[in-house]
Design a protein around this motif. Structure first.
Motif, PDB file in Angstrom:
ATOM      1  N   HIS A  88     -37.151 110.092  66.722  1.00  0.00           N
ATOM      2  CA  HIS A  88     -36.820 111.149  66.096  1.00  0.00           C
ATOM      3  C   HIS A  88     -35.805 110.779  65.017  1.00  0.00           C
ATOM      4  CE1 HIS A  88     -39.322 114.181  68.229  1.00  0.00           C
ATOM      5  NE2 HIS A  88     -38.691 113.789  69.355  1.00  0.00           N
ATOM      6  N   CYS A  89     -35.026 109.840  65.162  1.00  0.00           N
ATOM      7  CA  CYS A  89     -34.030 109.270  64.414  1.00  0.00           C
ATOM      8  C   CYS A  89     -33.950 107.539  64.230  1.00  0.00           C
ATOM      9  CB  CYS A  89     -32.607 109.873  64.786  1.00  0.00           C
ATOM     10  SG  CYS A  89     -31.955 108.897  66.463  1.00  0.00           S
ATOM     11  N   PRO A  90     -33.518 107.288  63.096  1.00  0.00           N
ATOM     12  CA  PRO A  90     -33.471 105.844  62.740  1.00  0.00           C
ATOM     13  C   PRO A  90     -32.178 105.185  63.272  1.00  0.00           C
ATOM     14  CG  PRO A  90     -32.857 107.048  60.871  1.00  0.00           C
ATOM     15  CD  PRO A  90     -33.200 108.074  61.858  1.00  0.00           C
ATOM     16  N   PHE A  91     -31.262 105.904  63.922  1.00  0.00           N
ATOM     17  CA  PHE A  91     -29.934 105.204  64.146  1.00  0.00           C
ATOM     18  C   PHE A  91     -29.963 104.777  65.900  1.00  0.00           C
ATOM     19  CE2 PHE A  91     -29.438 108.537  60.528  1.00  0.00           C
ATOM     20  CZ  PHE A  91     -29.253 107.170  59.707  1.00  0.00           C
ATOM     21  N   ALA A  92     -30.751 105.782  66.604  1.00  0.00           N
ATOM     22  CA  ALA A  92     -30.643 105.525  67.965  1.00  0.00           C
ATOM     23  C   ALA A  92     -32.122 105.386  68.588  1.00  0.00           C
ATOM     24  CB  ALA A  92     -29.934 106.809  68.757  1.00  0.00           C
ATOM     25  N   CYS A  93     -32.962 106.114  68.093  1.00  0.00           N
ATOM     26  CA  CYS A  93     -34.436 106.081  68.647  1.00  0.00           C
ATOM     27  C   CYS A  93     -35.021 104.922  68.131  1.00  0.00           C
ATOM     28  CB  CYS A  93     -35.020 107.389  68.270  1.00  0.00           C
ATOM     29  SG  CYS A  93     -34.792 109.075  69.007  1.00  0.00           S
ATOM     30  N   TYR A  94     -35.162 104.594  67.022  1.00  0.00           N
ATOM     31  CA  TYR A  94     -35.845 103.302  66.432  1.00  0.00           C
ATOM     32  C   TYR A  94     -35.265 102.193  67.020  1.00  0.00           C
ATOM     33  CZ  TYR A  94     -37.157  99.402  63.651  1.00  0.00           C
ATOM     34  OH  TYR A  94     -37.612  98.205  63.285  1.00  0.00           O
ATOM     35  N   PRO A  95     -33.985 102.046  67.095  1.00  0.00           N
ATOM     36  CA  PRO A  95     -33.368 100.588  67.772  1.00  0.00           C
ATOM     37  C   PRO A  95     -33.732 100.643  69.287  1.00  0.00           C
ATOM     38  CG  PRO A  95     -31.873 101.722  66.364  1.00  0.00           C
ATOM     39  CD  PRO A  95     -32.875 102.824  66.430  1.00  0.00           C
ATOM     40  N   ALA A  96     -33.796 101.679  69.932  1.00  0.00           N
ATOM     41  CA  ALA A  96     -34.003 101.733  71.282  1.00  0.00           C
ATOM     42  C   ALA A  96     -35.720 101.158  71.456  1.00  0.00           C
ATOM     43  CB  ALA A  96     -33.788 102.901  72.071  1.00  0.00           C
TER      44      ALA A  96
END
Length: 126
Positions: free
Chosen positions: A59-67
């Protein structure tokens, strides 16, 4: 009066510590979610290539995408992971990642790893 305030503060601190100790860890999925993508046969890619994965839980580029990126890049055979083009910077309105891989990439294992990190809703596009 001061002792009552200290006692109340100690009780509040104990309650907060309890909540932190029992709260689920972000990114950890419940075991029943992991089983939703578990297969007995693994889908191993015999040649190199690329694919688009839809990760609905991203849902978010700051926590979800990096994970998601870190999880996929930790899989054998993954060469690169990129976020698909988004309409608005700083938001994920298209929860897809482009995965480049070498021979031996195990798609089933990659999806299981994503599920263990809390991204159980993944599917291959195309």
């Amino acid at each position: 009066m001061r002792n009552a305030v200290y006692a109340l503060a100690a009780i509040a601190a104990a309650g907060i510590a309890y909540l932190f100790a029992t709260a689920p860890i972000p990114g950890d999925a419940p075991s029943e979610t992991v089983s939703s993508v578990t297969n007995t046969s693994h889908q191993v890619m015999p040649t190199s290539g690329s694919m688009t994965l839809q990760v609905d839980d991203m849902h978010c580029p700051f926590a979800c995408y990096p994970a998601v990126k870190k999880t996929l890049e930790g899989q054998t055979g993954v060469v690169d992971v990129e976020l698909a083009e988004q309409k608005v910077d700083g938001e994920i309105d298209n929860p897809q990642v482009l995965v480049k891989y070498e021979p031996g990439f195990d798609l089933t294992a990659a999806r299981e790893a994503l599920a263990k990190k809390g991204f159980a809703k993944s599917s291959v596009i195309e």
